[in-house]
Write an enzyme that holds these catalytic residues in place. Structure first.
Site, mmCIF file in Angstrom:
data_model
loop_
_atom_site.group_PDB
_atom_site.id
_atom_site.type_symbol
_atom_site.label_atom_id
_atom_site.label_comp_id
_atom_site.label_asym_id
_atom_site.label_seq_id
_atom_site.Cartn_x
_atom_site.Cartn_y
_atom_site.Cartn_z
ATOM 1 N N LYS A 139 0.814 -1.217 0.000
ATOM 2 C CA LYS A 139 0.000 0.000 0.000
ATOM 3 C C LYS A 139 0.848 1.268 0.000
ATOM 4 O O LYS A 139 2.075 1.224 0.198
ATOM 5 C CB LYS A 139 -0.953 -0.017 1.199
ATOM 6 C CG LYS A 139 -2.070 -1.054 1.014
ATOM 7 C CD LYS A 139 -3.108 -0.986 2.114
ATOM 8 C CE LYS A 139 -4.233 -1.972 1.829
ATOM 9 N NZ LYS A 139 -5.232 -1.998 2.932
ATOM 10 N N ARG A 177 -2.843 -9.787 5.683
ATOM 11 C CA ARG A 177 -3.368 -9.927 4.311
ATOM 12 C C ARG A 177 -2.279 -9.443 3.367
ATOM 13 O O ARG A 177 -1.919 -8.268 3.389
ATOM 14 C CB ARG A 177 -4.617 -9.068 4.171
ATOM 15 C CG ARG A 177 -5.234 -9.085 2.788
ATOM 16 C CD ARG A 177 -6.481 -8.214 2.727
ATOM 17 N NE ARG A 177 -7.065 -8.196 1.402
ATOM 18 C CZ ARG A 177 -6.657 -7.393 0.417
ATOM 19 N NH1 ARG A 177 -5.667 -6.519 0.641
ATOM 20 N NH2 ARG A 177 -7.239 -7.449 -0.767
HETATM 21 C C1 LIG Z 1 -10.084 -5.981 0.456
HETATM 22 N N1 LIG Z 1 -9.080 -5.237 1.218
HETATM 23 C C2 LIG Z 1 -8.176 -4.335 0.759
HETATM 24 S S1 LIG Z 1 -8.090 -3.860 -0.921
HETATM 25 C C3 LIG Z 1 -6.989 -2.515 -0.918
HETATM 26 C C4 LIG Z 1 -5.576 -2.878 -1.344
HETATM 27 O O1 LIG Z 1 -5.120 -3.981 -1.127
HETATM 28 N N2 LIG Z 1 -4.964 -1.870 -1.962
HETATM 29 C C5 LIG Z 1 -3.703 -1.918 -2.507
HETATM 30 C C6 LIG Z 1 -3.118 -3.103 -2.947
HETATM 31 C C7 LIG Z 1 -1.858 -3.062 -3.547
HETATM 32 C C8 LIG Z 1 -1.185 -1.852 -3.715
HETATM 33 C C9 LIG Z 1 -1.770 -0.683 -3.269
HETATM 34 C C10 LIG Z 1 -3.027 -0.706 -2.661
HETATM 35 N N3 LIG Z 1 -7.400 -3.842 1.740
HETATM 36 C C11 LIG Z 1 -7.839 -4.460 2.893
HETATM 37 C C12 LIG Z 1 -7.461 -4.348 4.273
HETATM 38 O O2 LIG Z 1 -6.550 -3.590 4.674
HETATM 39 N N4 LIG Z 1 -8.166 -5.132 5.177
HETATM 40 C C13 LIG Z 1 -9.171 -5.967 4.758
HETATM 41 N N5 LIG Z 1 -9.810 -6.697 5.712
HETATM 42 N N6 LIG Z 1 -9.543 -6.094 3.470
HETATM 43 C C14 LIG Z 1 -8.889 -5.336 2.558
#
Ligand SMILES: Cn1c(SCC(=O)Nc2ccccc2)nc2c(=O)[nH]c(N)nc21
Length: 277
Positions: free
Chosen positions: A223, A257
């Protein structure tokens, strides 16, 4: 099937954190076009993550990038359900990432072990959709909506406000008949937070766990909070993400995660050896 959630948290994982691998099945992950190739990909990716040590897999059919448009329920079902049926033959707990009650209901019928709702089961009908089952429920904090959350995140005391939100949502769910031990909580890194807010939440994760009194799931992988301090683009954030996972576990997280399962599992094994006699 639903019972695998509690199993994932007990047994060997009672001393070791659970590594939940991310399986994105949004259309751009069907880059080769056909849904069938997409399913082939999903199955082989899931098998790879299990071989690398993931004991849960998070299946998401709707991108939650800031500003992303919401996906119609029929489209989300068309993405999630085939993957869920394909993966439920594997020896792994399956989490389905959705905010829609209709998707929750179908996912539970198909044997999902956990429903992961970034909206904290606030949609009308969400609690009813999951009440009559025993699957795990991940309750995440988000300020505002995916469309607006990163415009101007603001808090008085972000840790206290996230704790209060989670406590209120947990009590609302318990009031409506949800067994408390089904729930895990999540501060929602990146969902309506600045980089400073995210690191304050990470530093105080143990206080969040203690004051809400439930297992914590942490999702920092790749992130912007990792990018902000490393200066790395998304595809070069593995080391930073592994460090974030270790920090989260050191501050009490039970589930992390992640995209990079093998690297995180190895790091957690060394971390465990170095910190537990
Ligand atoms: C579905 N989900 C997501 S999606 C966002 C993401 O990965 N962005 C992202 C991924 C890769 C790079 C930059 C941003 N984040 C969470 C979390 O932090 N907790 C829970 N429980 N579920 C989640």
């Amino acid at each position: 099937q639903c019972g695998q959630y509690s199993f994932a948290l007990e047994g060997p994982s009672s001393t070791h954190p659970v590594v939940m691998g991310i399986l994105n099945i949004t259309p751009d992950s069907f880059s080769d076009g056909g849904r069938y190739q997409g399913l082939e990909f999903a199955l082989s990716r899931a098998e790879e993550m299990i071989a690398d040590g993931a004991t849960m897999i998070d299946i998401g059919g709707e991108s939650t990038r800031p500003g992303s448009p919401s996906v119609p329920v029929a489209e989300e079902l068309a993405r999630v359900m085939p993957a869920l049926y394909a993966l439920r033959t594997l020896d792994v707990a399956l989490s389905v990432d959705t905010c829609k009650p209709d998707v929750m209901r179908e996912a539970i019928i198909a044997g999902a072990d956990m429903i992961n709702d970034i909206n904290g089961f606030r949609a009308p009908g969400a609690i009813e959709a999951v009440r009559d089952s025993d699957c795990g429920l991940c309750l995440m904090h988000m300020q505002a909506t995916p469309q607006t959350m990163q415009l101007a995140p603001s808090y008085g005391d972000v840790v206290q406000e996230v704790i209060a939100f989670l406590q209120v949502r947990v009590e609302a769910m318990v009031e409506e008949g949800i067994a408390r031990e089904r729930i895990c909580i999540d501060p929602g890194f990146g969902f309506g937070k600045t980089v400073e807010h995210n690191y304050a939440l990470l530093r105080h994760l143990d206080r969040i766990r203690r004051e809400v009194g439930l297992p914590v799931l942490a999702g920092l992988s790749r992130k912007s909070m990792i990018g902000a301090v490393t200066g790395r683009p998304v595809e070069e954030r593995v080391a930073g993400s592994v460090a974030g996972a270790l920090a989260a576990v050191a501050h009490g997280a039970r589930i992390v995660r992640v995209h990079d399962v093998a690297e995180t599992v190895d790091a957690l094994k060394v971390w465990h050896a170095a910190n537990n006699d």
